[in-house]
Design an enzyme around this catalytic site. Structure first.
Site, PDB file in Angstrom:
ATOM      1  N   HIS A  55     -60.591   2.254  -8.189  1.00 12.40           N
ATOM      2  CA  HIS A  55     -59.917   0.973  -7.952  1.00 12.40           C
ATOM      3  C   HIS A  55     -60.903   0.131  -7.148  1.00 12.40           C
ATOM      4  CE1 HIS A  55     -56.394   3.727  -8.079  1.00 12.40           C
ATOM      5  NE2 HIS A  55     -55.690   2.694  -8.491  1.00 12.40           N
ATOM      6  N   ASP A  78     -54.616  10.896 -17.704  1.00 10.22           N
ATOM      7  CA  ASP A  78     -54.759  11.160 -16.277  1.00 10.22           C
ATOM      8  C   ASP A  78     -54.225  12.562 -16.072  1.00 10.22           C
ATOM      9  OD1 ASP A  78     -56.040   8.884 -15.535  1.00 10.22           O
ATOM     10  OD2 ASP A  78     -54.478   8.132 -14.202  1.00 10.22           O
ATOM     11  N   ASP A 123     -44.156  11.969  -7.398  1.00 13.05           N
ATOM     12  CA  ASP A 123     -45.484  12.038  -8.007  1.00 13.05           C
ATOM     13  C   ASP A 123     -46.423  12.817  -7.081  1.00 13.05           C
ATOM     14  OD1 ASP A 123     -47.435  11.413  -9.808  1.00 13.05           O
ATOM     15  OD2 ASP A 123     -47.728   9.353  -9.133  1.00 13.05           O
ATOM     16  N   ASP A 143     -56.656  12.495 -11.971  1.00 16.27           N
ATOM     17  CA  ASP A 143     -55.886  11.691 -11.012  1.00 16.27           C
ATOM     18  C   ASP A 143     -55.052  12.690 -10.197  1.00 16.27           C
ATOM     19  OD1 ASP A 143     -54.633   9.758  -9.623  1.00 16.27           O
ATOM     20  OD2 ASP A 143     -53.817   8.667 -11.326  1.00 16.27           O
TER      21      ASP A 143
HETATM   22  C1  XUL Z   1     -50.397   6.074  -9.531  1.00 19.26           C
HETATM   23  C2  XUL Z   1     -51.535   6.257 -10.435  1.00 19.26           C
HETATM   24  C3  XUL Z   1     -52.689   5.373 -10.214  1.00 19.26           C
HETATM   25  C4  XUL Z   1     -53.312   4.856 -11.460  1.00 19.26           C
HETATM   26  C5  XUL Z   1     -54.377   3.832 -11.224  1.00 19.26           C
HETATM   27  O1  XUL Z   1     -49.327   6.927  -9.766  1.00 19.26           O
HETATM   28  O2  XUL Z   1     -51.532   7.118 -11.283  1.00 19.26           O
HETATM   29  O3  XUL Z   1     -53.617   6.079  -9.460  1.00 19.26           O
HETATM   30  O4  XUL Z   1     -53.871   5.903 -12.204  1.00 19.26           O
HETATM   31  O5  XUL Z   1     -53.946   2.766 -10.470  1.00 19.26           O
HETATM   32 CO    CO Z   2     -52.932   7.636 -12.801  1.00 19.09          CO
END
Ligand code: XUL
Ligand code: CO
Length: 489
Positions: free
Chosen positions: A156, A349, A360, A392
């Site tokens: 990011h 991801d 999450d 991720d």
């Molecule tokens: C949040 C998530 C983020 C996105 C990118 O749950 O997965 O990290 O992958 O903004």
């Molecule tokens: Co993500």
């Protein structure tokens, strides 16, 4: 005397203990001060925040380049299943996966949670969010991915560089860190970049779906810049995850207007992508909620419907995150299949949730059966390039050694590799495909072909139904299908 002496002794001990306690408290306060420095430290404030990028030597001394040692290895810092150059179903393992490290979890994850302070004290961190610290972290990132044997990374804008007091200042910070990343990158590549449109208080009502035009404009400016730097770094994809694009209450929300705004925002992103010559894929990452109660990109089906409604279907693909899939009440396999059959499977991801925890948790995916089903979808899709598998995923709060960063990624990569090997066995064995083929064989007939071609009307079907009478409907053979799957795990 006898009574008096112990008293003196006791008193002096009490004093010593008091001093020790004071010292400990000071140390604790000091450590909190270092660790809990807010992540909004202005970049220009070089003295209060770290101001030196002069890290000497390796960030991960004692950690070798991770090698494939095979199943007999007991070495936690070696691959047992992932053999990058080995071909499976005609493609090298590294090309099936295109593994990527997520900068935010690996280099910005502190272990803090809503109830507790950070737990991770990486040796290279000085507890600040300065520009110098950002550069040092970027060096650590490249050493990490190089030692891990991964070619890709994701970021990011605000993970890799500090925000600024103005947009200009934030952009200048980003430029400086991105210039260093470009210099250090060598053969490593950006799998995707994205803009962080959820942490700053300005985004409390959303970004592209905010009720405030000024916020919509700021978000557009931030995405514009994040797309530019992703393009500059040779990124192959660009992600939109709408963390706050949703609502907390429908009573105060004009959902129709917000969704229209979101579509306009995406249209503008497509136009800008073309304008700057960015050839990468634009990806939307569905998630049902968290942080908002309801997120508009709920799941793969909702997101594809949105794209279709607004005529954006050819411009975007989906980034399926496994933990988001389970939050939306689906399996990761379901989300991948939904994306795949809509021609929208763009990236994964790779992570997982905890079946006993409802949020999450972003854990490394280490379930062999889940990995096998994921790879069945990826193989059916003919691979996932130009997307890949982005971890991720983060260490648990209680995992605090630097080597844990390696162990977690190695285990995640090995699990996916095991999934690939199993899925290949399943495909080569053919009995699952045969079971599925047989289930639908009544459609492999003249009438079935007419139905599938949309040429069988109700009168024609009624005639057949009368002719055939009551039918013996075949078994679904679910347990047999599960038995076949388990035989390759
Ligand atoms: C949040 C998530 C983020 C996105 C990118 O749950 O997965 O990290 O992958 O903004
Ligand atoms: Co993500």
């Amino acid at each position: 005397m006898r009574k008096f002496q112990p008293y003196i002794y006791h008193k002096s001990m009490k004093m010593k203990a008091g001093k020790l306690l004071l010292l400990l408290l000071c140390l604790k306060a000091f450590s909190y001060a270092v660790i809990a420095t807010p992540q909004t430290c202005p970049a220009k404030d070089g003295t209060a925040c770290g101001d030196s990028d002069d890290w000497k030597g390796e960030f991960f001394p004692g950690i070798p380049k991770i090698k494939y040692e095979g199943l007999s290895s007991k070495n936690p810092l070696a691959f047992k299943w992932y053999n990058a150059e080995e071909e499976i179903l005609g493609k090298k393992m590294k090309d099936w996966f295109r593994f990527s490290v997520a900068f935010w979890h690996t280099f910005r994850g502190t272990g803090s949670d809503p109830f507790g302070a950070p737990t991770k004290y990486w040796p290279w961190e000085d507890g600040t969010n300065s520009l110098a610290m950002a550069k040092r972290r970027m060096r650590a990132n490249f050493e990490f991915i190089d030692k891990l044997g991964v070619d890709w990374w994701c970021f990011h804008d605000r993970d890799i560089a500090p925000d600024g007091n103005t947009l200009e200042e934030a952009n200048a910070n980003l430029d400086e860190v991105v210039a260093l990343a470009k210099e250090l990158q060598g053969k490593k590549k950006v799998l995707w970049g994205t803009a962080q449109l959820f942490m700053h208080p300005r985004y409390m009502h959303g970004a592209a779906t905010s009720s405030e035009l000024g916020v919509y404009a700021y978000a557009a400016a931030q995405v514009k810049k994040a797309m530019e730097v992703t393009h500059y770094l040779g990124g192959e994809n660009y992600v939109f995850w709408g963390g706050r694009e949703g609502y907390q209450s429908l009573l105060n929300t004009d959902m129709e207007r917000e969704l229209n705004h979101l579509a306009r925002f995406f249209e503008a992103a497509v136009a800008y992508k073309k304008k700057i010559g960015f050839k990468g894929t634009l990806l939307i990452e569905p998630k049902p909620q968290e942080p908002t109660k309801h997120q508009y990109d709920w799941d793969a089906a909702t997101t594809s419907n949105f794209l279709r409604k607004y005529g954006l279907i050819g411009e975007f693909k989906l980034n399926i995150e496994c933990n988001h899939a389970t939050l939306s009440g689906h399996s990761c396999h379901h989300e991948l299949e939904t994306a795949r059959i809509n021609g929208l499977l763009g990236n994964i991801d790779a992570n997982t949730g905890d079946p006993q925890v409802g949020w999450d948790t972003d854990q490394f995916l280490v379930d062999i059966q889940e990995a096998t089903m994921i790879m069945l979808s990826v193989i059916k899709n003919g691979g996932i390039a130009p997307g890949g598998f982005n971890f991720d995923a983060k260490l648990r709060r209680e995992s605090t050694d630097v080597e844990d960063l390696f162990i977690a990624h190695i285990f995640g990569m090995d699990t996916m590799a095991r999934g690939l090997r199993n899925a290949a066995k399943l495909i080569e064995n053919g009995s699952l495909a045969e079971l599925v083929r047989k289930r639908y064989q009544s459609f492999d007939t003249e009438l079935g072909a007419l139905v599938e071609a949309g040429k069988a009307d109700f009168e024609m079907l009624e005639k057949k139904a009368k002719e055939w009478g009551e039918l013996k409907v075949a078994s679904a053979k679910q347990e047999l299908a599960e038995m076949i799957l388990q035989s390759v795990l």
